[in-house]
Design a protein around this motif. Structure first.
Motif, short mmCIF file in Angstrom:
data_model
loop_
_atom_site.label_atom_id
_atom_site.label_comp_id
_atom_site.label_asym_id
_atom_site.label_seq_id
_atom_site.Cartn_x
_atom_site.Cartn_y
_atom_site.Cartn_z
N ASP A 82 23.15 -8.73 -1.29
CA ASP A 82 23.84 -9.97 -0.93
C ASP A 82 23.25 -11.20 -1.61
OD1 ASP A 82 21.44 -10.05 0.36
OD2 ASP A 82 22.24 -10.50 2.33
N ARG A 83 22.36 -11.02 -2.56
CA ARG A 83 21.69 -12.08 -3.33
C ARG A 83 20.75 -12.92 -2.48
NH1 ARG A 83 26.87 -14.70 -5.81
NH2 ARG A 83 26.74 -15.35 -3.68
N LEU A 103 23.75 1.56 5.84
CA LEU A 103 22.78 0.77 6.59
C LEU A 103 21.68 0.23 5.68
CD1 LEU A 103 22.30 2.88 9.83
CD2 LEU A 103 23.63 0.78 9.54
N LEU A 104 21.47 0.86 4.53
CA LEU A 104 20.38 0.49 3.64
C LEU A 104 20.78 -0.48 2.55
CD1 LEU A 104 18.81 4.04 3.28
CD2 LEU A 104 18.27 2.27 4.96
N THR A 105 22.07 -0.67 2.33
CA THR A 105 22.53 -1.63 1.32
C THR A 105 23.51 -2.61 1.96
OG1 THR A 105 24.33 -0.14 0.67
CG2 THR A 105 22.28 0.01 -0.59
N TRP A 106 23.54 -3.80 1.44
CA TRP A 106 24.45 -4.81 1.97
C TRP A 106 25.11 -5.52 0.83
CZ3 TRP A 106 26.50 -5.90 6.48
CH2 TRP A 106 27.16 -7.12 6.63
N PRO A 107 26.36 -5.78 0.86
CA PRO A 107 27.32 -5.38 1.88
C PRO A 107 27.67 -3.91 1.74
CG PRO A 107 28.43 -6.65 0.20
CD PRO A 107 26.97 -6.62 -0.17
N GLY A 108 27.87 -3.25 2.87
CA GLY A 108 28.09 -1.79 2.91
C GLY A 108 29.54 -1.40 2.96
N HIS A 160 0.82 -1.21 0.00
CA HIS A 160 0.00 0.00 0.00
C HIS A 160 0.86 1.27 0.00
CE1 HIS A 160 -3.27 -2.75 1.15
NE2 HIS A 160 -4.03 -1.84 0.55
N GLY A 161 2.17 1.12 -0.18
CA GLY A 161 3.06 2.26 -0.29
C GLY A 161 3.48 2.86 1.03
N ARG A 162 3.31 2.14 2.13
CA ARG A 162 3.67 2.67 3.44
C ARG A 162 4.83 1.89 4.07
NH1 ARG A 162 -2.22 2.74 3.65
NH2 ARG A 162 -2.10 0.70 4.61
N GLY A 163 5.67 1.35 3.24
CA GLY A 163 6.84 0.61 3.73
C GLY A 163 8.02 0.90 2.83
N TRP A 164 9.19 0.42 3.20
CA TRP A 164 10.38 0.64 2.39
C TRP A 164 11.27 -0.58 2.41
CZ3 TRP A 164 15.21 1.58 5.00
CH2 TRP A 164 15.08 1.71 6.38
N GLU A 165 12.16 -0.65 1.43
CA GLU A 165 13.00 -1.81 1.21
C GLU A 165 14.45 -1.47 1.54
OE1 GLU A 165 13.92 -4.77 -2.56
OE2 GLU A 165 12.86 -2.91 -2.88
N ALA A 166 15.09 -2.32 2.30
CA ALA A 166 16.50 -2.14 2.66
C ALA A 166 17.28 -3.38 2.29
CB ALA A 166 16.64 -1.87 4.16
N GLY A 167 18.52 -3.19 1.87
CA GLY A 167 19.40 -4.31 1.54
C GLY A 167 19.17 -4.82 0.13
N GLY A 168 19.51 -6.07 -0.08
CA GLY A 168 19.31 -6.69 -1.37
C GLY A 168 20.59 -6.92 -2.15
#
Length: 50
Positions: free
Chosen positions: A26-27, A45-50, A16-24
């Motif tokens: 690392d497969r 903090l939002l991408t891995w590996p950082g 519903h557009g009220r969340g967010w995506e972090a990381g991704g």
């Protein structure tokens, strides 16, 4: 049972557009978090590996 309910509510908020995506990077996929993304969150903090 509680973790399944929490996961379902988090996915519902994201679709519903009220969340967010972090990381991704690392497969293994990314993490969906409810609410809005913090405006001052460091990029490492939002991408891995950082």
């Amino acid at each position: 049972m509680l973790d399944a309910c929490t996961a379902a509510l988090t996915v519902r908020e994201y679709t519903h557009g009220r969340g967010w995506e972090a990381g991704g990077g690392d497969r293994w996929g990314s993490i969906i978090l409810p609410g809005t993304q913090p405006p001052n969150a460091p990029e490492q903090l939002l991408t891995w590996p950082g």
